[in-house]
Scaffold this motif. Structure first.
Motif, PDB file in Angstrom:
ATOM      1  N   PRO A  92       0.806  -1.227   0.000  1.00 57.22           N
ATOM      2  CA  PRO A  92       0.000   0.000   0.000  1.00 57.22           C
ATOM      3  C   PRO A  92       0.836   1.272   0.000  1.00 57.22           C
ATOM      4  O   PRO A  92       0.430   2.263  -0.611  1.00 57.22           O
ATOM      5  N   PHE A  93       1.994   1.278   0.681  1.00 56.36           N
ATOM      6  CA  PHE A  93       2.839   2.473   0.644  1.00 56.36           C
ATOM      7  C   PHE A  93       3.249   2.775  -0.787  1.00 56.36           C
ATOM      8  O   PHE A  93       3.129   3.911  -1.260  1.00 56.36           O
ATOM      9  N   ASP A  94       3.739   1.763  -1.466  1.00 58.28           N
ATOM     10  CA  ASP A  94       4.212   1.949  -2.833  1.00 58.28           C
ATOM     11  C   ASP A  94       3.083   2.436  -3.740  1.00 58.28           C
ATOM     12  O   ASP A  94       3.248   3.411  -4.484  1.00 58.28           O
ATOM     13  N   ASP A  95       1.938   1.796  -3.650  1.00 61.60           N
ATOM     14  CA  ASP A  95       0.805   2.168  -4.502  1.00 61.60           C
ATOM     15  C   ASP A  95       0.280   3.559  -4.157  1.00 61.60           C
ATOM     16  O   ASP A  95      -0.019   4.377  -5.042  1.00 61.60           O
ATOM     17  N   GLY A  96       0.158   3.832  -2.862  1.00 60.53           N
ATOM     18  CA  GLY A  96      -0.408   5.106  -2.438  1.00 60.53           C
ATOM     19  C   GLY A  96       0.487   6.282  -2.745  1.00 60.53           C
ATOM     20  O   GLY A  96       0.023   7.347  -3.184  1.00 60.53           O
ATOM     21  N   VAL A  97       1.782   6.107  -2.528  1.00 60.58           N
ATOM     22  CA  VAL A  97       2.730   7.192  -2.804  1.00 60.58           C
ATOM     23  C   VAL A  97       2.809   7.459  -4.309  1.00 60.58           C
ATOM     24  O   VAL A  97       2.913   8.621  -4.735  1.00 60.58           O
ATOM     25  N   LEU A  98       2.740   6.413  -5.106  1.00 64.97           N
ATOM     26  CA  LEU A  98       2.738   6.611  -6.558  1.00 64.97           C
ATOM     27  C   LEU A  98       1.510   7.409  -6.986  1.00 64.97           C
ATOM     28  O   LEU A  98       1.628   8.370  -7.776  1.00 64.97           O
ATOM     29  N   ALA A  99       0.334   7.043  -6.495  1.00 60.46           N
ATOM     30  CA  ALA A  99      -0.884   7.777  -6.855  1.00 60.46           C
ATOM     31  C   ALA A  99      -0.802   9.227  -6.393  1.00 60.46           C
ATOM     32  O   ALA A  99      -1.206  10.154  -7.115  1.00 60.46           O
ATOM     33  N   TRP A 100      -0.262   9.442  -5.196  1.00 62.41           N
ATOM     34  CA  TRP A 100      -0.095  10.809  -4.682  1.00 62.41           C
ATOM     35  C   TRP A 100       0.840  11.598  -5.589  1.00 62.41           C
ATOM     36  O   TRP A 100       0.570  12.760  -5.926  1.00 62.41           O
ATOM     37  N   TRP A 101       1.936  11.000  -5.983  1.00 62.50           N
ATOM     38  CA  TRP A 101       2.929  11.668  -6.828  1.00 62.50           C
ATOM     39  C   TRP A 101       2.328  12.046  -8.179  1.00 62.50           C
ATOM     40  O   TRP A 101       2.573  13.157  -8.687  1.00 62.50           O
ATOM     41  N   LEU A 156      -1.003  13.501   1.416  1.00 59.10           N
ATOM     42  CA  LEU A 156       0.044  12.511   1.655  1.00 59.10           C
ATOM     43  C   LEU A 156      -0.102  11.868   3.032  1.00 59.10           C
ATOM     44  O   LEU A 156       0.101  10.659   3.186  1.00 59.10           O
ATOM     45  N   ALA A 157      -0.446  12.660   4.032  1.00 61.45           N
ATOM     46  CA  ALA A 157      -0.618  12.118   5.381  1.00 61.45           C
ATOM     47  C   ALA A 157      -1.696  11.050   5.430  1.00 61.45           C
ATOM     48  O   ALA A 157      -1.655  10.147   6.279  1.00 61.45           O
ATOM     49  N   GLY A 158      -2.669  11.126   4.518  1.00 55.55           N
ATOM     50  CA  GLY A 158      -3.765  10.170   4.498  1.00 55.55           C
ATOM     51  C   GLY A 158      -3.520   8.939   3.652  1.00 55.55           C
ATOM     52  O   GLY A 158      -4.389   8.055   3.575  1.00 55.55           O
ATOM     53  N   VAL A 159      -2.345   8.840   3.038  1.00 59.66           N
ATOM     54  CA  VAL A 159      -2.034   7.675   2.200  1.00 59.66           C
ATOM     55  C   VAL A 159      -1.913   6.434   3.082  1.00 59.66           C
ATOM     56  O   VAL A 159      -1.202   6.440   4.094  1.00 59.66           O
ATOM     57  N   ALA A 160      -2.585   5.367   2.705  1.00 59.60           N
ATOM     58  CA  ALA A 160      -2.496   4.113   3.461  1.00 59.60           C
ATOM     59  C   ALA A 160      -1.115   3.492   3.272  1.00 59.60           C
ATOM     60  O   ALA A 160      -0.604   3.442   2.151  1.00 59.60           O
ATOM     61  N   THR A 220      -2.245   4.912   8.129  1.00 62.07           N
ATOM     62  CA  THR A 220      -1.875   5.896   7.115  1.00 62.07           C
ATOM     63  C   THR A 220      -0.472   6.412   7.379  1.00 62.07           C
ATOM     64  O   THR A 220       0.105   6.204   8.449  1.00 62.07           O
ATOM     65  N   LEU A 221       0.072   7.112   6.409  1.00 64.83           N
ATOM     66  CA  LEU A 221       1.430   7.641   6.554  1.00 64.83           C
ATOM     67  C   LEU A 221       1.529   8.561   7.762  1.00 64.83           C
ATOM     68  O   LEU A 221       2.487   8.505   8.527  1.00 64.83           O
ATOM     69  N   GLY A 222       0.556   9.435   7.941  1.00 64.18           N
ATOM     70  CA  GLY A 222       0.500  10.281   9.125  1.00 64.18           C
ATOM     71  C   GLY A 222       1.264  11.587   8.980  1.00 64.18           C
ATOM     72  O   GLY A 222       2.040  11.790   8.041  1.00 64.18           O
ATOM     73  N   PRO A 223       1.052  12.509   9.927  1.00 66.09           N
ATOM     74  CA  PRO A 223       1.580  13.871   9.808  1.00 66.09           C
ATOM     75  C   PRO A 223       3.102  13.971   9.819  1.00 66.09           C
ATOM     76  O   PRO A 223       3.677  14.723   9.037  1.00 66.09           O
ATOM     77  N   THR A 224       3.761  13.260  10.730  1.00 63.30           N
ATOM     78  CA  THR A 224       5.216  13.406  10.825  1.00 63.30           C
ATOM     79  C   THR A 224       5.907  12.837   9.602  1.00 63.30           C
ATOM     80  O   THR A 224       6.783  13.488   9.010  1.00 63.30           O
TER      81      THR A 224
END
Length: 230
Positions: free
Chosen positions: A71-80, A110-114, A123-127
């Protein structure tokens, strides 16, 4: 509480703390080398590098096992794919209001990316989102952690992050004016080749994050406690 305005001497004292940490820049320099100073999250290798770097900075994001979803890989790609074209690239001191607003919205998204699936969705979270944005735009983004956000803004949502960047912009301009020469020598004054955005973050980490643990000492933190607090 009035906004603190750290003089150059305070930044240097905080930098001395970081300069004393063993291998303080090792993981960052490895990221810069591996991405050739230009992270492109459309590349799978760069997403892996970012994940490894975030975990080296204490984010504790679980690596997927073979055959598991990522999910990190997929979510960060979609965010990007959504945000890469509009993320601001100006130095922190030169950020426009529009650039700050865009960065704040990108941060919230980005903070909401699973980053983990299963019974407990994380989720990735604020920090981690702030750190990731710093990795993508090291001259632009002043990151934060929970202690810094709570002390300065009382929240960690997108609006609070926008306030954080406006505060950083004001600080950066003031520090550059104090240092003279357009601020070009500030990293050298701090003893390490890091951006002003990172220098300001290190000051906040020392004052608030370490200070909350009693590690900042009785002398170095006195300026914040008594010199510029309303």
């Amino acid at each position: 509480m009035s906004d603190p305005l750290p003089p150059l001497a305070e930044l240097r004292r905080a930098a001395e703390v970081f300069n004393g940490f063993a291998n303080v820049d090792a993981s960052w320099l490895r990221l810069v080398e591996e991405t050739q100073s230009a992270i492109d999250l459309s590349q799978p290798a760069h997403r892996t590098i970012l994940l490894r770097w975030l975990n080296s900075w204490g984010c504790r994001i679980r690596y997927p096992r073979e055959g598991e979803p990522a999910p990190f890989d997929d979510g960060v790609l979609a965010w990007w794919e959504t945000w890469s074209a509009t993320l601001p690239i100006a130095d922190l001191a030169d950020l426009t209001d529009e650039g700050i607003d865009t960065a704040a919205k990108a941060y919230a998204d980005l903070a909401g990316v699973a980053v983990s699936a299963g019974r407990t969705r994380r989720t990735l979270g604020p920090t981690a989102a702030a750190k990731a944005l710093y990795a993508l735009r090291p001259n632009t983004i002043m990151p934060w952690d929970a202690a810094i956000a709570a002390a300065l803004h009382g929240a960690r949502d997108g609006a609070a992050f926008g306030r954080h960047l406006r505060l950083g912009r004001a600080w950066a301009a003031a520090v550059i004016a104090e240092a003279g020469d357009g601020g070009a020598e500030i990293p050298a004054l701090m003893g390490r080749p890091v951006s002003l955005a990172k220098i300001l973050d290190e000051y906040l980490y020392v004052v608030f994050t370490m200070g909350a643990k009693g590690d900042w000492g009785t002398d170095s933190g006195e300026w914040w406690k008594y010199g510029n607090r309303g």
